[in-house]
Design a protein around this motif. Structure first.
Motif: not given
Length: 306
Positions: A72-79
């Protein structure tokens, strides 16, 4: 480790992860969460405002592992700048803001937790106790039938009868389903930590973020009650620009214009309320906290038994 911990190894992990616990001057803890009780991001925006305009530093965070459904509260991938990939998890962080005497501020904000609210709230009590916070203030915002063109109304309440009477605050009367803020208030009450609720009404026809007017109203009411400077007047130009954008948007719909005129009339009739001056409120607030400190000195074991 007991049998329950062996069955669930994560249960033995600390809820609060500390970077350090500095000695603070009569600190106040402010709490706001993204989600249902943060219309227009007014509450978390107010804390972000205080954090940005000061030399805030993080002192701890609450580990998200046990409190979120990551579907539901998904983590985000960042560069990152150097090209490395990293995952940013839902965050609930606590920062310290050195404030003008007599109070430092402790700001706890982040995504509203989804699970294990009782354990989460005990973690908040742990933060307040370890940092020596004298009082907790929760900030919130709800959609309401209010006009964007009138002063944003902030409702303030406290369960502590002495505190409510001195500051002219309401006593809670709501009964029914509650959220994380209601759960937190109950936990703080049982831990004998005084807590004040500040919540602003946001026009339901323009509830999306950002809403600088709601932010400003929360900051102004907090400053009026506590005497702690928030710099809320620096938001005046942002509020004016926001009101102008809303004026231009609603002018295209005569039905909405008529509805807003009715809301404005209702607000004008309710504007006769007389509140104590800011100086009077701040003075009573400081007297209340001074008496609480004296009670703690007279009863050194009271904090342990609460």
């Amino acid at each position: 480790m007991n049998d329950a911990d062996q069955a669930n190894p994560a249960a033995s992990q600390p809820i609060v992860v500390w970077d350090g616990a500095p000695k603070l001057q009569n600190p106040l803890l402010l709490v706001a969460f993204e989600g249902w009780f943060d219309a227009g991001e007014c509450a978390t925006g107010a804390l972000s405002w205080m954090r940005r305009r000061s030399e805030a530093r993080r002192v701890c965070r609450i580990d998200p592992e046990e409190f979120f459904d990551f579907q539901e509260s998904r983590p985000h991938i960042e560069i990152a700048d150097e090209g490395q990939r990293r995952i940013r998890w839902p965050e609930i962080e606590c920062h310290v803001v050195p404030a003008a005497p007599p109070h430092d501020l402790v700001l706890l904000s982040g995504v509203e937790p989804r699970m294990r609210w009782r354990a989460f709230c005990e973690g908040v009590v742990d933060i307040a106790s370890r940092l020596g916070c004298e009082l907790v203030v929760t900030l919130g915002a709800m959609v309401a039938g209010v006009a964007h063109s009138r002063a944003a109304s902030v409702k303030a309440s406290a369960q502590n009868g002495d505190l409510a009477n001195r500051l002219g605050l309401d006593r809670p009367t709501y009964q029914g389903p509650t959220g994380i803020i209601g759960t937190l208030h109950d936990t703080l009450d049982r831990a004998s930590l005084p807590v004040v609720s500040l919540r602003v009404g946001v026009p339901h026809y323009v509830a999306g973020p950002p809403n600088p007017k709601g932010m400003r109203a929360l900051l102004a009411r907090f400053e009026t009650v506590t005497g702690v400077s928030t710099g809320y007047r620096e938001l005046d130009s942002s509020v004016q620009a926001w009101e102008q954008r809303v004026d231009e948007a609603v002018a295209r719909d005569p039905e909405i214009v008529a509805y807003i005129e009715q809301l404005e009339a209702d607000a004008d009739r309710a504007a006769a309320e007389n509140l104590p001056s800011g100086d009077d409120l701040a003075l009573e607030f400081q007297r209340f906290l001074a008496e609480q400190r004296q009670l703690g000195l007279d009863n050194p074991e009271s904090g342990e038994s609460a």
